[in-house]
Design a protein around this motif. Structure first.
Motif, PDB file in Angstrom:
ATOM      1  N   TYR A   1       4.741  -9.179  -8.729  1.00 31.97           N
ATOM      2  CA  TYR A   1       6.152  -9.279  -9.107  1.00 31.97           C
ATOM      3  C   TYR A   1       6.973  -9.665  -7.883  1.00 31.97           C
ATOM      4  O   TYR A   1       6.616  -9.323  -6.742  1.00 31.97           O
ATOM      5  N   ALA A   2       8.061 -10.363  -8.115  1.00 32.88           N
ATOM      6  CA  ALA A   2       9.003 -10.677  -7.042  1.00 32.88           C
ATOM      7  C   ALA A   2      10.386 -10.900  -7.636  1.00 32.88           C
ATOM      8  O   ALA A   2      10.523 -11.351  -8.789  1.00 32.88           O
TER       9      ALA A   2
ATOM     10  N   ILE B   1       0.197   4.667  -7.575  1.00 37.78           N
ATOM     11  CA  ILE B   1       0.090   3.228  -7.764  1.00 37.78           C
ATOM     12  C   ILE B   1       1.443   2.561  -7.995  1.00 37.78           C
ATOM     13  O   ILE B   1       1.617   1.388  -7.659  1.00 37.78           O
ATOM     14  N   ILE B   2       2.423   3.277  -8.542  1.00 35.20           N
ATOM     15  CA  ILE B   2       3.738   2.682  -8.752  1.00 35.20           C
ATOM     16  C   ILE B   2       4.505   2.644  -7.436  1.00 35.20           C
ATOM     17  O   ILE B   2       5.202   1.667  -7.124  1.00 35.20           O
ATOM     18  N   VAL B   3       4.380   3.704  -6.636  1.00 30.23           N
ATOM     19  CA  VAL B   3       4.944   3.689  -5.278  1.00 30.23           C
ATOM     20  C   VAL B   3       4.331   2.541  -4.484  1.00 30.23           C
ATOM     21  O   VAL B   3       5.016   1.865  -3.701  1.00 30.23           O
ATOM     22  N   ASP B   4       3.042   2.306  -4.669  1.00 31.92           N
ATOM     23  CA  ASP B   4       2.333   1.267  -3.920  1.00 31.92           C
ATOM     24  C   ASP B   4       2.775  -0.144  -4.280  1.00 31.92           C
ATOM     25  O   ASP B   4       2.565  -1.075  -3.499  1.00 31.92           O
ATOM     26  N   THR B   5       3.376  -0.315  -5.468  1.00 30.19           N
ATOM     27  CA  THR B   5       3.663  -1.677  -5.936  1.00 30.19           C
ATOM     28  C   THR B   5       5.165  -1.925  -6.069  1.00 30.19           C
ATOM     29  O   THR B   5       5.825  -2.212  -5.079  1.00 30.19           O
ATOM     30  N   TYR B   6       5.733  -1.767  -7.268  1.00 26.98           N
ATOM     31  CA  TYR B   6       7.093  -2.263  -7.505  1.00 26.98           C
ATOM     32  C   TYR B   6       8.052  -1.192  -8.040  1.00 26.98           C
ATOM     33  O   TYR B   6       9.103  -1.531  -8.579  1.00 26.98           O
ATOM     34  N   GLY B   7       7.696   0.058  -7.892  1.00 28.89           N
ATOM     35  CA  GLY B   7       8.618   1.124  -8.242  1.00 28.89           C
ATOM     36  C   GLY B   7       9.013   1.181  -9.703  1.00 28.89           C
ATOM     37  O   GLY B   7      10.093   1.650 -10.050  1.00 28.89           O
ATOM     38  N   GLY B   8       8.139   0.689 -10.578  1.00 27.06           N
ATOM     39  CA  GLY B   8       8.436   0.720 -12.006  1.00 27.06           C
ATOM     40  C   GLY B   8       8.981  -0.587 -12.552  1.00 27.06           C
ATOM     41  O   GLY B   8       9.100  -0.747 -13.762  1.00 27.06           O
TER      42      GLY B   8
ATOM     43  N   ALA C   1      -1.677   1.550   3.160  1.00 27.87           N
ATOM     44  CA  ALA C   1      -1.787   2.812   2.432  1.00 27.87           C
ATOM     45  C   ALA C   1      -0.565   3.714   2.587  1.00 27.87           C
ATOM     46  O   ALA C   1      -0.587   4.855   2.138  1.00 27.87           O
ATOM     47  N   LYS C   2       0.494   3.212   3.212  1.00 27.31           N
ATOM     48  CA  LYS C   2       1.739   3.981   3.337  1.00 27.31           C
ATOM     49  C   LYS C   2       2.916   3.021   3.261  1.00 27.31           C
ATOM     50  O   LYS C   2       2.875   1.932   3.815  1.00 27.31           O
ATOM     51  N   TYR C   3       3.926   3.414   2.527  1.00 30.21           N
ATOM     52  CA  TYR C   3       5.179   2.658   2.375  1.00 30.21           C
ATOM     53  C   TYR C   3       4.996   1.331   1.647  1.00 30.21           C
ATOM     54  O   TYR C   3       5.754   0.392   1.858  1.00 30.21           O
ATOM     55  N   GLY C   4       4.014   1.263   0.772  1.00 28.60           N
ATOM     56  CA  GLY C   4       3.878   0.126  -0.114  1.00 28.60           C
ATOM     57  C   GLY C   4       2.916  -0.946   0.366  1.00 28.60           C
ATOM     58  O   GLY C   4       2.839  -1.247   1.551  1.00 28.60           O
ATOM     59  N   HIS C   5       2.190  -1.530  -0.577  1.00 23.73           N
ATOM     60  CA  HIS C   5       1.249  -2.601  -0.271  1.00 23.73           C
ATOM     61  C   HIS C   5       1.927  -3.972  -0.289  1.00 23.73           C
ATOM     62  O   HIS C   5       1.336  -4.948   0.170  1.00 23.73           O
ATOM     63  N   VAL C   6       3.120  -4.050  -0.830  1.00 28.93           N
ATOM     64  CA  VAL C   6       3.829  -5.330  -0.968  1.00 28.93           C
ATOM     65  C   VAL C   6       5.235  -5.204  -0.395  1.00 28.93           C
ATOM     66  O   VAL C   6       5.749  -4.098  -0.203  1.00 28.93           O
TER      67      VAL C   6
END
Length: 444
Positions: free
Chosen positions: A143-144, A285-292, A396-401
Motif C-alpha cells: 500500500y502507498a 502484523i498491522i503495526v508492521d505494515t499500514y496501521g489498518g 523488526a521494530k517501527y515498521g517494515h515499510v
C-alpha cells in the motif's frame, strides 16, 4: 408547490453535506514483548544469512519472565551462536536490569531448531534459479499514499514516530530518565470526506516506567501526570519536526481544547515487557505494515528468509504501490499478489486505486501494466530487492515499510566466534529506482 420544492432542495443539500471521519493506527516500541520476539527471530535470521545467503530459515521466538524459547526449521551452511545473538539483541533493546524480571545476561534460552521439511524444500528449489517456486501459498498486499513524505498513512507514521522518539530519549539517558523499554502509542486523526487530514483528535501513549525517579536526593513517584507533562514539553516538540507538511497538526493538537491526550490510562505501568506479557513472533502484523489502512494477507514477516513470499512478496507489493503513487498514477494504491506453493508465477495481481487514479485507465488495466513492469517470480523479487543480505533485524521494530533506504555496516560472528563486518543495504523496497520506467509506461 414551491414550498415543497424548496424543502426538497434543502433536504438534498443537507444530504450532500460532507461529514468528517476519524481513523486510528497504533504502534509499539522495540521493548514491547512481541517486538522483542520479532527482533530475536530476525537477528538469528541475519546471522545465518551472513554466513549462507541461501539459508532457509523459519524461526519463531517466545519470550516470557526470565525465559526465551527459540523454535523453527532451518537449512544453513554455517554455525550461529544462538545464545550470544539472543543476549546481544535483548541488551541492545534495553533489558539490562534484574528488576525488569527479563534481563539479557540472566534469562534462560531454550533452542529447538530443526531441519527444514524436505517436502517444502522440494517445492521451492529448482535447477534454474529463476524458476524457484513460492515457499507457500497466500496473498500479500502493498500500500502507498501521498498523504506523507514517505508514502505512509499519517496515523501510523505519527504512531511509529512517537514510540521511536520515546526510545531515543530513553537511550540518551538525559531526560525522562524513568523510562523503561516497553511502550505503545495510538493516534486518531480527523479526515475530511475526501481523505485529507485536518486535525489530531486523540493520542494515547502508554509507557513502562520506574516506580520513582531521584531528584534532589529524594525519590519522587512517577505518575501519569508527571509523564504527561514530559510528553507535552519534551516528546511532542521533537516529533513535530518529523514531517514538514503535518508538524503543525501536533502544535494545533496541544492548543485544541477538544483534543485528547491519554497517558498511561490505567495508572502505573511498572511491570512490562516479557514479564508483563508473553511475547510471540509475528503478532504485530498491522503495526508492521499500514496501521489498518489498505489490507493484509495475514502472513507475518519476522524470522522468515526471503524464499517465503509472506515476506518477500509483501515487500515487492509495497515497492510497486510506492512507485505508482510517486509516479503520479494515483493518490492512493493497494497492490495484491498471490501465489501457490512451489509455483513461480503469481496466481494473480490486483490493483485498487480507490478512485484516485490520474490516468485514463481502469484498475485492471493498471494491473496489466504492473505485470509488464515488475517481475514477481520469487527469484526475481529476491534478485531485484537484494533480499539475501542480512538486512532484517532493522525491520523488526517501527515498521517494515515507510523506512529509509540506506547502506549500513553491521557486525556478525563467524563459525569460530570471531567478529566481522559487512555493508548491508536496508529497506531496498523503499527505493524509487524504476520511477522513470513507470512514468514512461503510463505516459506521465
Amino acid at each position: 408547490m414551491r414550498t415543497d420544492l424548496a424543502a426538497c432542495n434543502l433536504i438534498t443539500k443537507n444530504a450532500k453535506k460532507q461529514m468528517n471521519y476519524l481513523f486510528t493506527s497504533e504502534s509499539v516500541s522495540e521493548g514491547h514483548p512481541d517486538k522483542v520476539s520479532d527482533q530475536i527471530s530476525d537477528a538469528i535470521l541475519d546471522n545465518m544469512l551472513a554466513q549462507d545467503p541461501q539459508a532457509h530459515v523459519a524461526c519463531e521466538t517466545l519470550c516470557t519472565t526470565g525465559q526465551v524459547v527459540i523454535a523453527g526449521e532451518v537449512s544453513c551452511n554455517g554455525w550461529v551462536d544462538i545464545q550470544r545473538v539472543v543476549r546481544k539483541t535483548i541488551a541492545e533493546i534495553g533489558y539490562t536490569k534484574a528488576e525488569y524480571k527479563f534481563e539479557a545476561e540472566s534469562c534462560g534460552i531454550l533452542t529447538a531448531l530443526h531441519a527444514q521439511s524436505a517436502d517444502i524444500n522440494m517445492g521451492v528449489s529448482r535447477e534454474k534459479a529463476e524458476e524457484q517456486g513460492a515457499g507457500d501459498q497466500g496473498m500479500m498486499f502493498g500500500y502507498a499514499t501521498d498523504e506523507t513524505d514517505n508514502y505512509m498513512p499519517l496515523t501510523l507514521d505519527l504512531a511509529h514516530t512517537l514510540v521511536y522518539t520515546l526510545a531515543r530519549i530513553r537511550k540518551e539517558g538525559k531526560q525522562m530518565t524513568y523510562l523503561r523499554p516497553d511502550s505503545k502509542s495510538q493516534v486518531t486523526i480527523e479526515y475530511t470526506e475526501d481523505g485529507k487530514p485536518v486535525r489530531i483528535d486523540t493520542i494515547v501513549l502508554s509507557t513502562q516506567h520506574d516506580p520513582c525517579v531521584e531528584a534532589n536526593g529524594e525519590c519522587i513517584e512517577v505518575t501519569p501526570e508527571l509523564i504527561k507533562k514530559d510528553i507535552i514539553n519534551i516528546l511532542l516538540p521533537r516529533v513535530a519536526t518529523r514531517d514538514s507538511r503535518y508538524g503543525h497538526l501536533l502544535h494545533e493538537f496541544l492548543a485544541d481544547k477538544n483534543a485528547k491526550l491519554l497517558v498511561n490510562p490505567t495508572g502505573n505501568f511498572v511491570i512490562g515487557g516479557p514479564h508483563g506479557d508473553t511475547g510471540l513472533t509475528g503478532r504485530k502484523i498491522i503495526v508492521d505494515t499500514y496501521g489498518g489502512r489498505g489490507a493484509h494477507g495475514g502472513g507475518a514477516f519476522s524470522g522468515k528468509d526471503p524464499s517465503k513470499v509472506d515476506r518477500s512478496a509483501a515487500y515487492a507489493a509495497r515497492w510497486i504501490a510506492k512507485h505508482l503513487v510517486a509516479a503520479g498514477v494515483a493518490h492512493e494504491v493497494l497492490v495484491q499478489v498471490s501465489y501457490a506453493i512451489g509455483v513461480a508465477e503469481p496466481v494473480s495481481i490486483y490493483v485498487n486505486t480507490y478512485g484516485t487514479a490520474h490516468v485514463a485507465l481502469s484498475d485492471a488495466e493498471i494491473a496489466e501494466k504492473v505485470k509488464q513492469l515488475f517481475d514477481l517470480r520469487p527469484a526475481a523479487i529476491i534478485r531485484d530487492l537484494k533480499l539475501t543480505q542480512p538486512m532484517y533485524e532493522e525491520t523488526a521494530k517501527y515498521g517494515h515499510v515507510g523506512r529509509t533506504n540506506e547502506v549500513v555496516t553491521k557486525t556478525f560472528l563467524d563459525a569460530d566466534g570471531h567478529e566481522y563486518t559487512r555493508e548491508v543495504e536496508l529497506f531496498t523496497w523503499e527505493k524509487l529506482d524504476r520511477i522513470d520506467q513507470v512514468k514512461t509506461a503510463f505516459g506521465i
